[in-house]
Scaffold this active site. Structure first.
Site, PDB file in Angstrom:
ATOM      1  N   GLY A 280      33.397  23.803  39.537  1.00  0.00           N
ATOM      2  CA  GLY A 280      33.691  22.898  40.651  1.00  0.00           C
ATOM      3  C   GLY A 280      32.510  22.100  41.162  1.00  0.00           C
ATOM      4  O   GLY A 280      32.613  21.429  42.189  1.00  0.00           O
TER       5      GLY A 280
ATOM      6  N   CYS B 196      27.942  17.662  28.322  1.00  0.00           N
ATOM      7  CA  CYS B 196      26.529  18.092  28.309  1.00  0.00           C
ATOM      8  C   CYS B 196      26.127  18.362  26.862  1.00  0.00           C
ATOM      9  O   CYS B 196      25.430  19.325  26.575  1.00  0.00           O
ATOM     10  CB  CYS B 196      26.289  19.287  29.223  1.00  0.00           C
ATOM     11  SG  CYS B 196      27.264  20.741  28.819  1.00  0.00           S
TER      12      CYS B 196
ATOM     13  N   CYS C 294      38.870  19.219  34.106  1.00  0.00           N
ATOM     14  CA  CYS C 294      38.176  20.427  33.629  1.00  0.00           C
ATOM     15  C   CYS C 294      37.174  20.789  34.713  1.00  0.00           C
ATOM     16  O   CYS C 294      35.989  20.504  34.593  1.00  0.00           O
ATOM     17  CB  CYS C 294      37.470  20.126  32.305  1.00  0.00           C
ATOM     18  SG  CYS C 294      38.591  19.791  30.948  1.00  0.00           S
TER      19      CYS C 294
HETATM   20  C1  LIG Z   1      31.962  21.635  31.195  1.00  0.00           C
HETATM   21  S1  LIG Z   1      32.970  22.771  31.991  1.00  0.00           S
HETATM   22  C2  LIG Z   1      33.368  21.924  33.482  1.00  0.00           C
HETATM   23  C3  LIG Z   1      32.298  21.973  34.542  1.00  0.00           C
HETATM   24  C4  LIG Z   1      32.774  21.413  35.859  1.00  0.00           C
HETATM   25  N1  LIG Z   1      33.280  20.064  35.736  1.00  0.00           N
HETATM   26  C5  LIG Z   1      31.709  21.416  36.930  1.00  0.00           C
HETATM   27  O1  LIG Z   1      31.072  20.404  37.180  1.00  0.00           O
HETATM   28  O2  LIG Z   1      31.498  22.474  37.532  1.00  0.00           O
HETATM   29  C6  LIG Z   1      34.460  22.605  31.086  1.00  0.00           C
HETATM   30  C7  LIG Z   1      35.619  23.355  31.671  1.00  0.00           C
HETATM   31  O3  LIG Z   1      36.777  22.928  30.957  1.00  0.00           O
HETATM   32  C8  LIG Z   1      37.707  23.985  30.986  1.00  0.00           C
HETATM   33  N2  LIG Z   1      38.743  23.653  29.968  1.00  0.00           N
HETATM   34  C9  LIG Z   1      38.644  23.743  28.629  1.00  0.00           C
HETATM   35  N3  LIG Z   1      39.784  23.315  28.042  1.00  0.00           N
HETATM   36  C10 LIG Z   1      40.609  22.939  29.039  1.00  0.00           C
HETATM   37  C11 LIG Z   1      41.934  22.415  29.076  1.00  0.00           C
HETATM   38  N4  LIG Z   1      42.639  22.206  27.949  1.00  0.00           N
HETATM   39  N5  LIG Z   1      42.489  22.158  30.277  1.00  0.00           N
HETATM   40  C12 LIG Z   1      41.792  22.378  31.432  1.00  0.00           C
HETATM   41  N6  LIG Z   1      40.547  22.885  31.443  1.00  0.00           N
HETATM   42  C13 LIG Z   1      39.961  23.149  30.272  1.00  0.00           C
HETATM   43  C14 LIG Z   1      36.865  25.212  30.729  1.00  0.00           C
HETATM   44  O4  LIG Z   1      37.521  26.379  31.181  1.00  0.00           O
HETATM   45  C15 LIG Z   1      35.604  24.873  31.538  1.00  0.00           C
HETATM   46  O5  LIG Z   1      35.673  25.462  32.809  1.00  0.00           O
END
Ligand SMILES: C[S@@+](CC[C@H](N)C(=O)[O-])C[C@H]1O[C@@H](n2cnc3c(N)ncnc32)[C@H](O)[C@@H]1O
Length: 442
Positions: free
Chosen positions: A258, A377, A254
């Site tokens: 980035g 978070c 996820c």
């Molecule tokens: C907490 S954010 C991630 C932040 C990122 N790790 C960073 O440090 O910049 C969660 C992310 O999970 C993605 N997401 C949600 N469900 C998902 C799935 N089933 N597969 C892949 N990505 C997913 C969302 O689009 C979102 O961008």
């Protein structure tokens, strides 16, 4: 020139009121509202002002509403929702922002006219003058929290409710992550000093510098060149949880936008990183961030649902997986105060299911001996300790690795930092190692 800046000052108040109207009355997220509104303002000072007003207004919402209830004879009707938003923007400029009252009042009253509310300009003026004279009523931060969430706090953190509420109400400081590939932390701290910006180097956060208050990235030396990023200390510690050998194959399941993936690559550019995100627009930000930071030229980026491995996995197991799961964001309310307005209990139930399905789907992609970091978070037990414990209970070849107190207090098989502790966001960390599946061996 003076005329221009006054006009843009009015425009900034109109924009702030529009953003707040969307957030307060139309269920729009603050991030999305600002994301659309800010690029339309050419002057960076106006962008900074709009952002500051919106954040401050959401933090004093309870006090502003108490003032309006006391100071006007009948509640504002629905059609005056934009006026309420403008008044909140006006109050916030006086307290907590402490802008010069004369300019704040004049620009906000002019903004009422610019919003087609000339007939209410006098009311705006009178209410802002009253706020200037008497101050807003004192309020209780807890009133900003919806009752279901207060109930969760009481059951999950009975001894820390007030600390969580207070830690979520304060403005977050600016945490920087210095790009190791471009220079040292001490070197960057000196560059900040040369630019008149004081920063501390907090112990236990190897790449971090800490600046009080908020600072537009445009003021950070070398930001555009990739020398530094803005990233909370809690998020920076995720890289510490994954001890990765050179050349390790790593999945960030996820990944967008980035931040954590880039940090891993800044520390070790030899990592073979696969970055996924289900949202193609957000995944593009991963590419943009990697390009700015000069990392990830060899990384593979997929816009894909991590749960559906058939759609994107090439069959080669990963040495490590980072699952920074979608969550309630209840640990970062100081950065996203609108979470208190928009998050519903049923959202939480849905998120818990998504997190569990991500854990289950990703686990078989890990090589035996490999590690999976599950982080959020959130400060809610259902997403954190209970989620991690349930995963362990149904996954015979998973064991939780111990994490030190640098990551916060014990929480089930992981660790939890509460909002404001060590000046950081609220965050949960667990590390699972894949061992031998006893059930399969017998
Ligand atoms: C907490 S954010 C991630 C932040 C990122 N790790 C960073 O440090 O910049 C969660 C992310 O999970 C993605 N997401 C949600 N469900 C998902 C799935 N089933 N597969 C892949 N990505 C997913 C969302 O689009 C979102 O961008």
């Amino acid at each position: 020139m003076a005329g221009t800046s006054q006009a843009t000052g009015v425009a900034a108040r109109v924009v702030a009121a529009n953003v707040l109207d969307g957030v307060l009355h139309h269920g729009r997220s603050l991030k999305a509202g600002l994301g659309v509104a800010l690029p339309a303002l050419p002057d960076p000072r106006d962008r900074a002002l709009v952002e500051a007003i919106c954040f401050a207004a959401l933090r004093i919402r309870h006090r502003a509403d108490a003032a309006l209830a006391a100071w006007i004879p009948s509640p504002l009707p629905k059609r005056d929702a934009p006026l309420r938003a403008l008044l909140l923007a006006g109050f916030a400029q006086l307290d907590p922002l402490g802008l010069p009252a004369h300019a704040a009042l004049a620009a906000t009253v002019d903004a009422a006219r610019a919003m087609g509310r000339a007939h209410q300009a006098k009311l705006v003026n009178a209410l802002l003058r009253r706020a200037q004279r008497d101050g807003l009523p004192e309020g209780d931060w807890r009133d900003l929290w919806p009752s279901w969430l207060r109930g969760r706090l009481r059951s999950d953190w009975p001894d820390a409710v007030d600390a969580i509420v207070a830690g979520s109400a304060n403005q977050a400081p600016t945490w920087l992550r210095v790009n190791r590939l471009r220079g040292t932390r001490d070197g960057y701290r000196q560059r900040l000093l040369d630019a008149g910006i004081a920063a501390t180097a907090p112990g236990g956060f190897e790449d971090a510098l800490l600046i009080e208050g908020s600072l537009p990235v445009a003021q950070l030396p070398g930001f555009g060149e990739g020398d530094v990023s803005v990233q909370d200390g809690s998020a920076q510690q995720v890289a510490d949880t994954l001890a990765l050998p050179a050349g390790a194959r790593v999945l960030d399941a996820c990944a967008a936008p980035g931040g954590k993936a880039a940090h891993l690559l800044e520390r070790d550019p030899t990592l073979r990183l696969v970055a996924l995100d289900v949202d193609p627009a957000r995944l593009r930000k991963v590419g943009d961030n990697f390009a700015r930071l000069h990392v990830g030229a060899q990384a593979t980026l997929h816009a894909a649902d991590a749960v559906d491995a058939d759609g994107w996995w090439d069959g080669e197991p990963f040495d490590a997986i980072l699952l920074d799961a979608p969550c309630s964001a209840t640990g970062i309310i100081r950065r996203q105060p609108d979470v208190l307005l928009h998050r519903r209990e049923r959202d939480l139930d849905a998120l818990v299911l998504v997190q569990a399905s991500l854990l289950d789907a990703l686990w078989p992609l890990l090589r035996p001996g490999g590690t999976l970091a599950y982080v959020t978070c959130s400060i809610l037990d259902a997403e954190n300790a209970a989620q991690a414990s349930a995963f362990l209970a149904r996954t015979p070849d998973a064991e939780a690795l111990p994490l030190g107190e640098a990551y916060g207090r014990p929480a089930g098989p992981g660790r939890q930092r509460l909002p404001g502790e060590q000046a950081c966001d609220g965050f949960f960390y667990t590390i699972f190692r894949r061992g031998v599946d006893d059930a399969r061996v017998t």
